[in-house]
Design an enzyme around this catalytic site. Structure first.
Site, PDB file in Angstrom:
ATOM      1  N   GLU A  26       8.119  17.272  56.856  1.00 46.52           N
ATOM      2  CA  GLU A  26       6.974  16.784  56.076  1.00 46.52           C
ATOM      3  C   GLU A  26       7.419  16.378  54.674  1.00 46.52           C
ATOM      4  O   GLU A  26       8.548  16.620  54.256  1.00 46.52           O
ATOM      5  CB  GLU A  26       5.902  17.883  55.942  1.00 46.52           C
ATOM      6  N   ASN A  47      -4.071  15.954  55.025  1.00 39.87           N
ATOM      7  CA  ASN A  47      -3.007  14.970  55.205  1.00 39.87           C
ATOM      8  C   ASN A  47      -3.367  13.646  54.526  1.00 39.87           C
ATOM      9  O   ASN A  47      -4.475  13.476  54.013  1.00 39.87           O
ATOM     10  CB  ASN A  47      -2.759  14.716  56.701  1.00 39.87           C
ATOM     11  N   ASP A  93      -1.849  11.578  60.318  1.00 44.20           N
ATOM     12  CA  ASP A  93      -1.066  12.570  59.594  1.00 44.20           C
ATOM     13  C   ASP A  93      -0.770  12.004  58.208  1.00 44.20           C
ATOM     14  O   ASP A  93      -1.657  11.437  57.575  1.00 44.20           O
ATOM     15  CB  ASP A  93       0.208  12.916  60.382  1.00 44.20           C
TER      16      ASP A  93
END
Length: 281
Positions: A15, A143, A194
């Site tokens: 991430e 997100n 996302d």
């Protein structure tokens, strides 16, 4: 656009890719591995933490603001020392940090979520001028935090809603000036939004968990193109490279057993990204 491998190391939950404009270097995280990762040429770099870390912004050449499950930290890349900036849900053992990005005013937006994605356990905050303020509550999986180049809008998603939201910002200090509105609705397509980033043309690039792709949307929310990556669980894109025309994409191996799941990829783009904003403490 064809994806090639940027880094072979497998992230359980990759991430937060961040291109540091002064260092010319990509940083990203393995949240579940509690690790900040980078590379310089062929040399791989990593910094181990004692708690989950997920997102960062740059303060100066040698210093990042790092979001963890309990706080925002000032982190020295040379000495690996960290100092507390402000607690972040430190009294809530249920939650951790997730997606985040610096805004055009020198602030930092950061989202939280439950360790097990408990419904409504998270929130989205903004750190600005020494204070942390909650912007949106009852978020399940935060997100897609990113900003338009004209500074008019912020974007975010609560992934299970399958909707990317757009928030008008005031021109003076960048606070939300009106309620969020739906920018892209992915319910029909059953896509899971996302992480996201906005390019210099104002188009939003969204990694779509479970779909193995990044989708580009125009400033009015029209789908313009999709780009496949080898890993099913794409998590977040970031523009970088000397000319900001390289799109980096992180991914997650959690729950998967493919050879390329969890690796970090790069794609040559025909559009430029935005330079990542500097955080002012």
């Amino acid at each position: 656009m064809n994806a090639t491998l940027f880094d072979v190391r497998t992230c359980a939950l990759g991430e937060g890719p961040l291109w540091h404009p002064e260092r010319g270097q990509l940083f990203w995280f393995d949240i579940l591995g509690k690790t900040l990762m980078s590379r310089q040429g062929d040399k791989t770099l990593s910094w181990q933490f004692d708690e989950c870390v997920s997102a960062a912004g740059w303060i100066d050449r040698d210093t990042l603001l790092v979001a963890s499950e309990t706080a925002l930290w000032r982190f020295d890349l040379n000495g690996s020392e960290r100092s507390l900036v402000v607690p972040l849900e430190a009294d809530q053992s249920l939650t951790r940090s997730n997606d985040g990005r610096a805004d055009p005013w020198g602030g930092f937006w950061i989202g939280t979520m439950g360790f097990n994605a408990e419904r409504g356990a998270g929130a989205i905050y903004r750190y600005y001028k020494g204070a942390l303020r909650q912007l949106f509550a009852e978020i399940t999986i935060s997100n897609a935090i990113c900003f338009s180049p004209d500074r008019r809008f912020a974007y975010y998603t609560d992934t299970p809603t399958r909707q990317i939201m757009r928030v008008p910002l005031d021109a003076t200090e960048g606070w939300p000036s009106a309620p969020p509105e739906v920018f892209v609705d992915l319910k029909k397509d059953k896509r899971n939004p996302d992480g996201a980033v906005v390019d210099s043309d104002g188009c939003l690039w969204n990694a779509q968990w479970g779909g193995g792709q990044v989708a580009r949307y125009s400033p009015d929310g029209t789908l313009l193109q999709t780009v496949d990556i080898p890993a099913a669980q794409a998590t977040c894109p970031a523009f970088g490279g000397a000319d900001l025309r390289t799109l980096f994409v992180t991914s997650a191996a959690q729950g998967r057993d493919g050879a390329e799941d969890g690796q970090t990829f790069q794609l040559a783009s025909d559009v430029r990204g935005q330079r990542e904003h500097r955080i002012i403490l």
